[in-house]
Design a protein around this motif. Sequence first.
Motif, PDB file in Angstrom:
ATOM      1  N   ASP A 245       1.814   4.896  -5.668  1.00 50.07           N
ATOM      2  CA  ASP A 245       0.730   4.825  -6.397  1.00 50.07           C
ATOM      3  C   ASP A 245       0.791   3.409  -6.942  1.00 50.07           C
ATOM      4  O   ASP A 245       1.430   3.031  -8.057  1.00 50.07           O
ATOM      5  CB  ASP A 245       0.512   5.883  -7.316  1.00 50.07           C
ATOM      6  CG  ASP A 245      -0.752   5.820  -8.092  1.00 50.07           C
ATOM      7  OD1 ASP A 245      -1.759   5.040  -7.525  1.00 50.07           O
ATOM      8  OD2 ASP A 245      -0.903   6.071  -9.244  1.00 50.07           O
ATOM      9  N   TRP A 246       0.085   2.417  -6.146  1.00 51.44           N
ATOM     10  CA  TRP A 246       0.134   1.106  -6.589  1.00 51.44           C
ATOM     11  C   TRP A 246      -0.552   0.542  -7.897  1.00 51.44           C
ATOM     12  O   TRP A 246      -1.778   0.714  -7.879  1.00 51.44           O
ATOM     13  CB  TRP A 246      -0.007   0.078  -5.315  1.00 51.44           C
ATOM     14  CG  TRP A 246      -0.028  -1.460  -5.786  1.00 51.44           C
ATOM     15  CD1 TRP A 246      -0.953  -2.231  -6.074  1.00 51.44           C
ATOM     16  CD2 TRP A 246       1.229  -1.884  -6.003  1.00 51.44           C
ATOM     17  NE1 TRP A 246      -0.119  -3.496  -6.357  1.00 51.44           N
ATOM     18  CE2 TRP A 246       1.106  -3.247  -6.310  1.00 51.44           C
ATOM     19  CE3 TRP A 246       2.595  -1.293  -5.400  1.00 51.44           C
ATOM     20  CZ2 TRP A 246       2.245  -4.136  -6.496  1.00 51.44           C
ATOM     21  CZ3 TRP A 246       3.797  -2.401  -5.863  1.00 51.44           C
ATOM     22  CH2 TRP A 246       3.667  -3.628  -6.211  1.00 51.44           C
TER      23      TRP A 246
ATOM     24  N   THR B 116       2.657   1.822  -0.065  1.00 55.90           N
ATOM     25  CA  THR B 116       2.090   2.058  -1.038  1.00 55.90           C
ATOM     26  C   THR B 116       0.822   2.384  -0.729  1.00 55.90           C
ATOM     27  O   THR B 116       0.492   2.320   0.458  1.00 55.90           O
ATOM     28  CB  THR B 116       2.089   0.954  -2.008  1.00 55.90           C
ATOM     29  OG1 THR B 116       1.014  -0.349  -1.427  1.00 55.90           O
ATOM     30  CG2 THR B 116       3.013   0.073  -2.123  1.00 55.90           C
ATOM     31  N   ASP B 117      -0.304   2.873  -1.559  1.00 59.60           N
ATOM     32  CA  ASP B 117      -1.425   2.936  -1.423  1.00 59.60           C
ATOM     33  C   ASP B 117      -2.563   1.841  -1.380  1.00 59.60           C
ATOM     34  O   ASP B 117      -3.752   2.112  -1.537  1.00 59.60           O
ATOM     35  CB  ASP B 117      -2.228   4.529  -1.893  1.00 59.60           C
ATOM     36  CG  ASP B 117      -1.980   4.047  -3.677  1.00 59.60           C
ATOM     37  OD1 ASP B 117      -1.458   2.896  -3.950  1.00 59.60           O
ATOM     38  OD2 ASP B 117      -2.376   4.944  -4.229  1.00 59.60           O
TER      39      ASP B 117
ATOM     40  N   VAL C  80       2.164   9.439  -4.747  1.00 61.02           N
ATOM     41  CA  VAL C  80       0.953  10.347  -4.579  1.00 61.02           C
ATOM     42  C   VAL C  80       0.936  10.710  -3.224  1.00 61.02           C
ATOM     43  O   VAL C  80       1.490  10.014  -2.219  1.00 61.02           O
ATOM     44  CB  VAL C  80      -0.168   9.572  -5.165  1.00 61.02           C
ATOM     45  CG1 VAL C  80      -0.136   9.317  -6.674  1.00 61.02           C
ATOM     46  CG2 VAL C  80      -0.535   8.492  -4.348  1.00 61.02           C
TER      47      VAL C  80
ATOM     48  N   ARG D 162      -1.700  10.847  -0.176  1.00 59.74           N
ATOM     49  CA  ARG D 162      -2.911  10.138   0.459  1.00 59.74           C
ATOM     50  C   ARG D 162      -3.755  11.365   1.110  1.00 59.74           C
ATOM     51  O   ARG D 162      -3.314  12.042   1.831  1.00 59.74           O
ATOM     52  CB  ARG D 162      -2.422   9.204   1.442  1.00 59.74           C
ATOM     53  CG  ARG D 162      -3.837   8.505   1.993  1.00 59.74           C
ATOM     54  CD  ARG D 162      -3.505   7.128   2.818  1.00 59.74           C
ATOM     55  NE  ARG D 162      -2.428   7.366   3.761  1.00 59.74           N
ATOM     56  CZ  ARG D 162      -1.911   6.350   4.603  1.00 59.74           C
ATOM     57  NH1 ARG D 162      -1.954   5.234   4.197  1.00 59.74           N
ATOM     58  NH2 ARG D 162      -1.228   6.692   5.489  1.00 59.74           N
TER      59      ARG D 162
ATOM     60  N   THR E 116       5.256   6.000  -9.462  1.00 64.86           N
ATOM     61  CA  THR E 116       4.672   7.357  -9.166  1.00 64.86           C
ATOM     62  C   THR E 116       4.251   7.757  -7.626  1.00 64.86           C
ATOM     63  O   THR E 116       3.624   6.616  -7.112  1.00 64.86           O
ATOM     64  CB  THR E 116       3.633   7.860  -9.986  1.00 64.86           C
ATOM     65  OG1 THR E 116       4.052   7.504 -11.384  1.00 64.86           O
ATOM     66  CG2 THR E 116       3.159   9.092  -9.864  1.00 64.86           C
TER      67      THR E 116
END
Length: 556
Positions: A161-162, A90-91, A150, A152, A148
């Motif tokens: 996308d956390w 995750t981001d 995304v 980075r 979703t």
Amino acid sequence: MGKRRRVAERRNTGPVVLGGMLAVVIGGAGFGVYALYGGGAAADDGTSAGSAHHKAVKTGPLSAAEVRTASTRFLTAWQQGRVTEAAGVTDDTSAAGTLLTGYTKDAHLKDVTLTPGKATGAKVPFSVKATVSYKGLSKPLAYDSSLTVVRRTSDGKPLVDWHASVVHPELKDGDTLVTGESGTPPVTALDRAGGQLTSARFPSLGTVLDGLREKYGKTAGGKAGIELRVVRGKASQAAKLSDKTLLELSKGTPGTVRTTLNPTLQAAAERQVAERKQASVVVLRPSTGEILAVANSGHGFNTAFQGSLAPGSTMKIVTSTMLFEKKLVTPDASHPCPKTYKLAGWTFHNDDDSEIKKGTFKQSFGASCNNAFIDFAPKLSDSDLTKEAQQVYGLGMDNWAVGVPSFDGSVPVQSGAQMGASLIGQGGVRMNPMNMASVAATVESGAFHQPYLVSPDVDHRTLAKAARTMSSATRSQLKDVMRFTADYGTASKAMAGMSGDYGAKTGSAEVDGQKKPNGWFTAYKGDLAAAGVVQAGGHGGDTAGPIVAALLKMGG
């Protein structure tokens, strides 16, 4: 606040166990079978180890393979309990790690099965099946969510996308899932006649019932049960969202809370808002402040009580109160409404660039002609409207004690063009249907009675009071212009056929980036007052007007 994701349709595809190892099947065109063994994936993120340092950072839209790989790695690691690995896809590894750890330790969820569905671009829906197990009690849990993917920016790597809503769609960022003894015992909410109020019977009341439990659960005589619930974080608490029960493992013993809701009006309000998207309405009794009905066509947020929206021209009731009290104008005074008016560098326009060259203030009020109000700005101080709203209508003081979470309106002190815009319900002015129903109710009764859903006798709380009441002369003038608007002005179509003592005001509030304005309508008839809004609906007389008028005609 986190982004809410729509619940996706559940798919029949599911994970397959091969020799103790997991293979997740993702349905949809262009998707294959990816087997994850131990901590690695059959496919990597699209960059081979030998060439990773020689490739430029990827940019542009994600490919289907990148979406598939990132989502598969995340879902598989989560399902197998490898929290650190899942969070690393995750981001926001910290927030993801905390919530995914709590999923097991705090929410007591086990035997988690995650089944991906067909991706739409970078969005991947998935279904969740798990078991909630706590102190010898267990129940199955099933729901749908989505994620979703995304890219980075720093290295082009595809990541999830956390947001907390990935874990459960009811979660906002900062919220947590907890299983245990409920923070508060359940309550049985009753209408004014003693009938039980449920969200199954009245879908709009879901958030209201949550609020009643939070406020009165510990004092209504009930006993807590065991449940899985959403515990709100700081951001959600600031937005006045209540904790929410997702699953009961054992029922508590409910206490009883009686409300002021009228079941007939409540049912009618639910029917009315269901006919339009983003519609909300509140019905009050002016003589007491009792809330008789509250309904929203969207059931996830109580816009009727907690919304914070520009009220548009319905605010002209408050503005007119101020003008009448200051003796700056009377209803029948000659007062043209120019097509444009310049104030502090802004040029204000009327709706459809209309104008009234020779007319009275009453006619401008009835036609909702903006510049007949804005041209008073040079004669006013920056705080005049704020004081009027607070002192006569009890607005913007943040002290209403309704019985459930609410927003009490806001009329900030502003200067220049923003002050002018406030006179017509734009600028920084923010209201919701409960606030504007209270405004109409205050005109009808001549004095502010704070709206409430639960009688103050139940918990001996103090209701808000206004600093002063309007004069009888001002009240008579307000009823004059509101009756004219209902009979001959912008509210006449909706109010047609009304009898007795009544008055109304329409409103259209422009919102940046929105094609159509929010349509507002507030009115009273006898000892009933109501207000409604239809967001992005267009003119209030055509959208919110029929909702409000239909409820007023029912009496109650």
